[in-house]
Scaffold this active site. Structure first.
Site, mmCIF file in Angstrom:
data_model
loop_
_atom_site.group_PDB
_atom_site.id
_atom_site.type_symbol
_atom_site.label_atom_id
_atom_site.label_comp_id
_atom_site.label_asym_id
_atom_site.label_seq_id
_atom_site.Cartn_x
_atom_site.Cartn_y
_atom_site.Cartn_z
ATOM 1 N N THR A 149 18.092 26.034 37.031
ATOM 2 C CA THR A 149 16.684 25.678 37.202
ATOM 3 C C THR A 149 16.503 25.219 38.637
ATOM 4 O OG1 THR A 149 16.422 25.079 34.888
ATOM 5 C CG2 THR A 149 14.831 24.156 36.425
ATOM 6 N N LYS A 187 9.943 29.101 34.223
ATOM 7 C CA LYS A 187 10.843 28.039 33.747
ATOM 8 C C LYS A 187 10.269 26.658 34.075
ATOM 9 C CE LYS A 187 14.441 25.607 32.549
ATOM 10 N NZ LYS A 187 14.504 25.166 31.134
ATOM 11 N N LYS A 207 13.362 15.765 38.455
ATOM 12 C CA LYS A 207 13.574 16.801 39.484
ATOM 13 C C LYS A 207 12.691 18.014 39.198
ATOM 14 C CE LYS A 207 16.194 20.050 38.796
ATOM 15 N NZ LYS A 207 17.215 21.005 38.367
#
Lengths: 289, 289, 289, 289
Positions: free
Chosen positions: C91, C167, C236
């Site tokens: 990711t 995503k 994050k």
């Protein structure tokens, strides 16, 4: 003093001219060379390296990328020029200020952060408020320059990044004031009172300060051109504040609102207008346009 | 002039005393009777009805509920008292101002909204900024009173609710300034600069206005007692602003942030402290306490 | 197929084991070498370069920095290894996906973005949902691998960055669901209804989906350890979503609220707990602790 | 059972028809009488008082004002009608639920809050999820009615207001899901991925729940008419949630974002469309329109 000046935008030209007028020798460089020319008393030089020496060098660039490109990728710190002190006066990120502190230390060149509050006319008149942090002796050596450019110098200790944090905090407060005025005007306008009439009261009573008077005048009349402080630059400063806030573990809900509003303003084509155009976001939302 | 005064809180007592000092005859009433007593030159009366007559009546109560309770449920408008004009000086909702306008019209009593900016000391000194809207002739008839209480009277036309919208907009701007200072202080403190040092710079330069100086001084020292403007009252004003905003179709993201912050402050037990205690919400979040 | 696997964290180990189990030859490398060992059917290799060749290489690292460190600073793309395709399954930021696309093109190595939804148990069972974008032929060549690891592969065209955007959008929706549950629980708890009772209803009716059932169960019982998806990693992802949102001119007020809440959660020491601990921010605010 | 039914909107008609179909005797009243007619098996009556008696009375009105107008100002509680139980099934404020509890107690009529989740088709099919709180014996007596209308009855204890808090929390979660989808779609669309493709993945995997499927389908195609759940009603529910949140000391930053977005949607003329139209606010902001 013998000063190199890198970055001759509107602010830089005003500051360099003021230094020359106060008796300093100024060698100026700008990426697009025309900007460095025609400034009274200032000598344009042909490379950043020629500017990066002497008693002091001042950098006044648009953002992190511009400063890093000239200073780091340009290899200035590894060159022959050993300026007595580097005064970094650009509005840059706290993180870059920390990196600059470290690499200057390695290079043996004193680094002082010295960002400013004030518009180009204040720069020309030597009326800036200068926010300074760095090694005390280096600041002392730069005093004649700081005195020439500033109405007052505000000291924040030995760690350069602190001055940058203060500068970002100030710009955050400024843009918050604009958003507050924008929402307040949309609010009273929704109840039949022109924003101008609200701001006339406020900026002459409990909010009688330059920020409310200057930006308030723009909001009252919806005049955002020519820009004094461009909206896109303001969006950059909020981005830097949010990043530095996150790094220090500080939630900033107002800054988050500002971020979203500034992005919306840019999507509407207001990026090159004055920062005060942020107020139109609130007005448009109310009016359904 | 012969004036009735209903609502002798800290602001009301100061205003009533000032009116008496300037030569007006003042009959004062307060729900808890002690508060109406001992004010130099002011006569305490035993019922709201005794105050609700004469050349003018002034109401200065804490909120919508208090005003409605005295005026509407108390049946004053249907009573024998026919004051020359009713100056509603409380900070109330825009919606209540509209209802009051309608019911005064039916009752044949002129109604003027006249909320104020200023703390109790300004009230005593006759230095308030008074925000006025209502029928022109009625405002004219009240001029001696407005001049006695205010440094300046700001006029917003014939619809009373407009003055209330302006007052709420001003308080929204004030509380926004506190939140901005709170976040900015937490931000610089996260980078090693005490908020006091940030605010010293700001409130003496681009933010050199009473709001930043006064509330800034409290935030700089984290001193919020005794309260000048209580946090719980500020939360009420933001609630009123959000309601009036929704009624006029105005999104107010800053006001929404303030609402959540003020609720959090009250949950922490700061409801009776000064409004400036809102800044501690930001500090606590950063410090993880 | 002959596959290199770089990044043997909890997800990576599950995926690599699954590939081996399905008959593929897997050479695995991890910065701290222990993690690459003891995975059934998987051969640990001594350098990233040994993994970066064969029919395909898969990278599954924690964040941008880790991937850039191995791939770019590690010089893999300039080395002798010429994997048939590089499946980037981490990711990472949209911006990094764009840079990777460019530098792989220059290096002549096909690059496909293929981030996944699913926890480590889904990885081991080959039940991931894989989000894929890149050159069609390269994706086709990797089909046996994607089929081994995933319950389903979702295709988003030829530009790799699109898979990364999807995503991040999904993780944003996930964390938004957690915040909504957190606020809703604090709300009903403030009115005497335990959050567990609210979530029992919701996650069995109109919100009967894995996200609400799984994270809801954690929130209902305030159990956030051991973490399935760490809160710091979620923070994050929101940072990446905000950055990519700004780059594409998308205001994201929910994402901004999440950012501030996650920072507050980390300041409270919940960074290493499960993402669901974000719900405690709302509860603490209500309870004034 | 012999049931009175007050409020024959789309939901009310479906529920009343279902009750009749399940063998109950239903006397129905609606302010505009046409709506009470033509429902199979249901007898229209000429006044609210004729409906307000029998074994039970059900109210299903649009909002607080409608319910208060019929029940309180209409004087039903002081009338001759003594229904065995009053099932309040409208989505109303927590504060009104508390007032209703008190005034029913004084009137000696059992009051049960029983708001529902489900659209008109679920009402007709007797597939609602009914959220119930009130005196246990009264709920028991109403079981045949609840069973006829609902797929399941969810119990929240003896204090009626709790059911209303749960209902508002559920609607808050629902509208949060819409906002999250809206921001996520604008985000991926800004990177070249149609929202429909994102939502196809999400609503079939980790978000495979009715809310995401139903509202997601509307958002994917930008089709918001005819409305299932009107946006203006959703805005009302968020207002009620914010009020009840404030009363219980619960900051709700997501709800605040929803409030502002819904106001903006209404200013754009989407108030009568389906709630899912909230997603267009995010899209418009990105597209600068």
């Amino acid at each position: 003093m013998d000063v190199g000046f890198i970055g001759m935008g509107r602010m830089g030209r005003g500051m360099a001219a003021r230094l020359a007028q106060e008796g300093h020798t100024v060698r100026a460089w700008n990426r697009s060379p025309e900007a460095a020319q025609g400034v009274p008393g200032v000598t344009a030089v042909g490379s950043a390296a020629e500017a990066f020496r002497g008693d002091a060098v001042i950098t006044m660039l648009a953002d992190d990328a511009a400063l890093e490109s000239v200073l780091v990728q340009g290899g200035l710190l590894d060159g022959a020029g050993r300026p007595g002190v580097h005064l970094g006066m650009s509005t840059i990120s706290v993180a870059l200020a920390e990196r600059l502190t470290a690499i200057h230390e390695r290079a043996g060149i004193p680094y002082v952060s010295a960002p400013v509050f004030g518009r180009p006319d204040a720069a020309e008149a030597g009326k800036l408020n200068i926010v300074v942090a760095g090694p005390e002796a280096s600041i002392a050596s730069a005093t004649p320059l700081l005195d020439a450019m500033g109405a007052k110098t505000w000291r924040y200790g030995e760690k350069p990044k602190r001055a940058n944090a203060v500068k970002l905090a100030g710009n955050f407060m400024l843009i918050s004031a604009i958003e507050a005025m924008g929402e307040a005007c949309a609010f009273t306008e929704g109840h039949g009172v022109p924003g101008a009439e609200l701001l006339d009261l406020m900026s002459n009573t409990i909010f009688a300060a330059p920020v409310y008077k200057n930006y308030g005048a723009a909001i009252a009349t919806s005049r955002y051109e020519p820009p004094g402080f461009g909206l896109r630059l303001g969006a950059k400063d909020i981005r830097l504040a949010l990043q530095a806030g996150e790094a220090a573990g500080v939630p900033m809900p107002f800054a988050s609102v500002l971020r979203d509003g500034l992005i919306e303003a840019m999507a509407r084509g207001d990026g090159e207008k004055d920062l005060a155009a942020l107020a139109e976001v609130s007005r448009r939302r109310r009016e359904g346009r």
